[in-house]
Design an enzyme around this catalytic site. Sequence first.
Site, PDB file in Angstrom:
ATOM      1  N   HIS A 171       0.813  -1.221   0.000  1.00 35.69           N
ATOM      2  CA  HIS A 171       0.000   0.000   0.000  1.00 35.69           C
ATOM      3  C   HIS A 171       0.847   1.272   0.000  1.00 35.69           C
ATOM      4  O   HIS A 171       0.324   2.364   0.209  1.00 35.69           O
ATOM      5  CB  HIS A 171      -0.954   0.012   1.202  1.00 35.69           C
ATOM      6  CG  HIS A 171      -0.297  -0.403   2.484  1.00 35.69           C
ATOM      7  ND1 HIS A 171      -0.795  -1.407   3.283  1.00 35.69           N
ATOM      8  CD2 HIS A 171       0.831   0.034   3.093  1.00 35.69           C
ATOM      9  CE1 HIS A 171      -0.005  -1.563   4.337  1.00 35.69           C
ATOM     10  NE2 HIS A 171       0.970  -0.699   4.243  1.00 35.69           N
ATOM     11  N   TYR A 258      17.287   2.170   2.888  1.00 32.91           N
ATOM     12  CA  TYR A 258      17.578   1.583   1.581  1.00 32.91           C
ATOM     13  C   TYR A 258      18.706   2.310   0.862  1.00 32.91           C
ATOM     14  O   TYR A 258      19.167   1.854  -0.185  1.00 32.91           O
ATOM     15  CB  TYR A 258      16.344   1.623   0.672  1.00 32.91           C
ATOM     16  CG  TYR A 258      15.102   1.036   1.276  1.00 32.91           C
ATOM     17  CD1 TYR A 258      15.167  -0.078   2.114  1.00 32.91           C
ATOM     18  CD2 TYR A 258      13.850   1.584   1.016  1.00 32.91           C
ATOM     19  CE1 TYR A 258      14.031  -0.616   2.675  1.00 32.91           C
ATOM     20  CE2 TYR A 258      12.706   1.042   1.576  1.00 32.91           C
ATOM     21  CZ  TYR A 258      12.797  -0.048   2.409  1.00 32.91           C
ATOM     22  OH  TYR A 258      11.672  -0.582   2.958  1.00 32.91           O
TER      23      TYR A 258
END
Length: 488
Positions: A171, A258
């Site tokens: 989502h 990340y």
Amino acid sequence: MSFKIAIIGAGSVGFTKKLFTDILCVPEFKDIEFALTDVSEHNLQMIKAILDRIVEANRLPTKVTATTDRRKALEGARYVISCVRVGGLEAYADDIRIPLKYGIDQCVGDTICAGGILYGQRNIPVILDFCKDIREVAETNVKFLNYANPMAMNTWAAIEYGKVDTVGLCHGVQHGAEQIAEVLGAKSRQELDYVCSGINHQTWFIDLRLNGRPIGKDELVAAFEAHPVYSQQEKLRIDVLKRFGVYSTESNGHLSEYLPWYRKRPDEITRWIDMSDWIHGETGGYLRYSTETRNWFETEYPQFLEAASKPIDQEKRSNEHASHILEALETNRVYRGHFNVKNDGVITNLPQDAIIESPGFVDRFGINMAAGITLPEACAATCISSINVQRMSVHAAISGDIDLLKLAVLHDPLVGAVSTPEEVWQMVDEMVVAQAAWLPQYAHGVPAARERLSTSQVKTREWAGAARRSVRSIEELRAEKAALKQAG
């Protein structure tokens, strides 16, 4: 219509309830069967009682079954949904704790970085077991909907090695679009049209239009910097927007782990994060949140059961993809969403074998991706770094090759920015030994890893991280919820 949906990991109570009520918002689906399965009989019975209460309150003929026998749940299923967390919070705690000893500070640790890679090692053997059962006992053209993280690795393994028709669902895109619509002053989300493409948790809004008018970088930066809340909560995300020229779907905390630039120095981390909520960058934030949520549910279960007696409100159907995909496949009402699938030419400048997240349309013919998308070069470069780590991680999980696993961790962007090769080798040994109960593919290597740890000279430290908070008690959570209710 009458068909069967199996939900694996149905003990993820809140999320299972959301999927269940979403699906029952489709009028044609009232006669279907939900088969719940989980390794926890306790959680399984709690969620079944809640779903039974919903069925009863809404006077539906929907059938709900629950069993710890996974194959029985999968028998004859047309759709299988996975929301599993292999190893539970016990293993997840090690995903955060052990890397901290080597200076690696993660907010979530469920996608890549040291925690996400080990999470994948625990998940992939189990995913392949799911796929074997699905091939053998489910409907012939069964579709596997994976909600479990690490999304790309799990989906990669299911498609490439499990040989099951799989789509990964998240989502993040929807949440990012909601933020953009808000900062641009849209009266509704429908006013914003967008193309978002990349890989899961590193997807990029490469085309934005508000009521048909293109939105450029400068306008978007100004809108975010002027927002009284997001300007503080999304500092890192806004910085990436300024440098890359496009906005990332993922939260401030997720995105920070990340990339190799924002969490590598402890004294720099607090500059980029916000402590108003875990998702904005708190050390081990999702672990704390998950622990508190579990404790809260166990204690306040009667309230959850009581709330299940209310009628389903179709206006509150969520933007989770699952119910909309099933509706499109079964009724031919077309649905547009963003899906995790094998690339195969969808994104021109990412590897063909990668699992990408990109726009697609669903109807009775299946999921049809919009092909020929090219990412901005900086976005592609960042995605490729993660894809290389994901590929090695999947191959290590399949083969049980601990040396390949170490190389995957070594090539992770944040790990590489913080740790030396010697530290990475020892850290992986330590994590494999600590999580051996969930890593059957590495059983042959555990004794040697334990021996290496006993003679290692690499120094570690006990470190809570740059921005760690303690798990709050039930009493503290009650007081906070009461204060928010009074203030609101």
